[in-house]
Design a protein around this motif. Sequence first.
Motif, short mmCIF file in Angstrom:
data_model
loop_
_atom_site.label_atom_id
_atom_site.label_comp_id
_atom_site.label_asym_id
_atom_site.label_seq_id
_atom_site.Cartn_x
_atom_site.Cartn_y
_atom_site.Cartn_z
N ILE A 161 0.87 -1.17 0.00
CA ILE A 161 0.00 0.00 0.00
C ILE A 161 0.91 1.22 0.00
N GLN A 214 -1.28 -7.18 -4.24
CA GLN A 214 -1.50 -8.23 -3.24
C GLN A 214 -1.02 -9.55 -3.80
N TRP A 260 -4.10 1.27 -2.27
CA TRP A 260 -3.70 -0.12 -2.43
C TRP A 260 -2.95 -0.30 -3.75
N TYR A 288 4.25 0.92 1.98
CA TYR A 288 4.10 0.07 3.15
C TYR A 288 3.82 -1.36 2.72
N LEU A 322 -2.38 -9.23 5.45
CA LEU A 322 -3.83 -9.35 5.45
C LEU A 322 -4.29 -10.19 6.61
N GLN A 330 1.41 5.71 -0.03
CA GLN A 330 0.86 6.98 0.41
C GLN A 330 1.73 8.10 -0.15
N THR A 388 -8.59 -7.03 5.03
CA THR A 388 -8.04 -5.80 5.61
C THR A 388 -6.69 -6.12 6.24
N TYR A 389 -6.07 -5.13 6.80
CA TYR A 389 -4.64 -5.20 7.08
C TYR A 389 -4.38 -5.05 8.57
N ASP A 390 -3.90 -6.14 9.20
CA ASP A 390 -3.78 -6.09 10.65
C ASP A 390 -2.40 -5.64 11.13
N LYS A 415 -0.93 12.85 1.20
CA LYS A 415 -2.16 12.29 0.61
C LYS A 415 -2.64 11.07 1.39
N GLY A 416 -3.69 10.45 0.86
CA GLY A 416 -4.27 9.28 1.51
C GLY A 416 -3.62 7.98 1.08
N LEU A 417 -4.25 6.88 1.46
CA LEU A 417 -3.70 5.54 1.24
C LEU A 417 -4.24 4.96 -0.06
N TRP A 450 1.31 -3.52 9.78
CA TRP A 450 1.96 -2.71 8.75
C TRP A 450 3.44 -2.53 9.10
N GLY A 451 4.26 -2.42 8.07
CA GLY A 451 5.63 -2.01 8.28
C GLY A 451 5.72 -0.50 8.48
N GLN A 452 6.93 -0.01 8.68
CA GLN A 452 7.12 1.43 8.94
C GLN A 452 7.17 2.24 7.66
#
Lengths: 107, 121
Positions: B37, B50, B47, B95, B99, B39, B107-109, B43-45, B111-113
């Motif tokens: 994903i 996958q 996708w 990022y 999943l 950004q 959805t995404y539980d 701005k926003g996120l 995330w990396g930094q």
Amino acid sequence: DIQMTQSPSSLSASVGDRVTITCRASQGISNYLAWFQQKPGKAPKSLIYATSRLQSGVPSKFSGSGSGTDFTLTISSLQPEDFATYYCQQYNSYPPTFGQGTKVEIK
Amino acid sequence: QVQLVESGGGLVKPGGSLGLSCAASGFTFSDYYMTWIRQAPGKGLEWVSQISSDGGAMSYADSVKGRFTISRDNAKNSLYLQMNSLRAEDTAVYYCARLGTLAAAGTYDYWGQGTLVTVSS
């Protein structure tokens, strides 16, 4: 693609306030709706999935509701650590899409 | 604990290529679908792509289809994103995310930094 629209885009609130953010999908997404919190310079953090289920470790002051096209995220009593940007995401159909974000700022 | 650590970001010229990696630990990597994903600054996120748990099924956003390739090496607990024909609009923090399963599938539980990719001449 399903468009997700959040309102408001930003809000100012005080510590202790109850805050509600709305997310509207351009078509029905059942309950396949998630919420994320993002602080400046950090990765998003998962708060809620399946509209109302809290991720492990997320405090119960966060709650979600809705179905179909209209959803809400509520923070029952805003604390200093809750000032952040919040995003909704639908995962009913591909591609998964996010709302534009709601920035919660200190009044 | 679950950890996802991205690497490989940097400055690249338009039309150039870059490869991102994501090292996973703290869970059985081969059991999970993974995603990228991005950004854009301020701005926003969005996708991007996958991949299934066994690497046999991939999907892409229209904006990157034909230019980006997602892959994984379950023996190395690693996820990759090869980005070719880069454009200025690909500038973003990328990022990797895991999943979820069951009711959280899709959805995404975790995330990396993130790793910053800048496309500029």
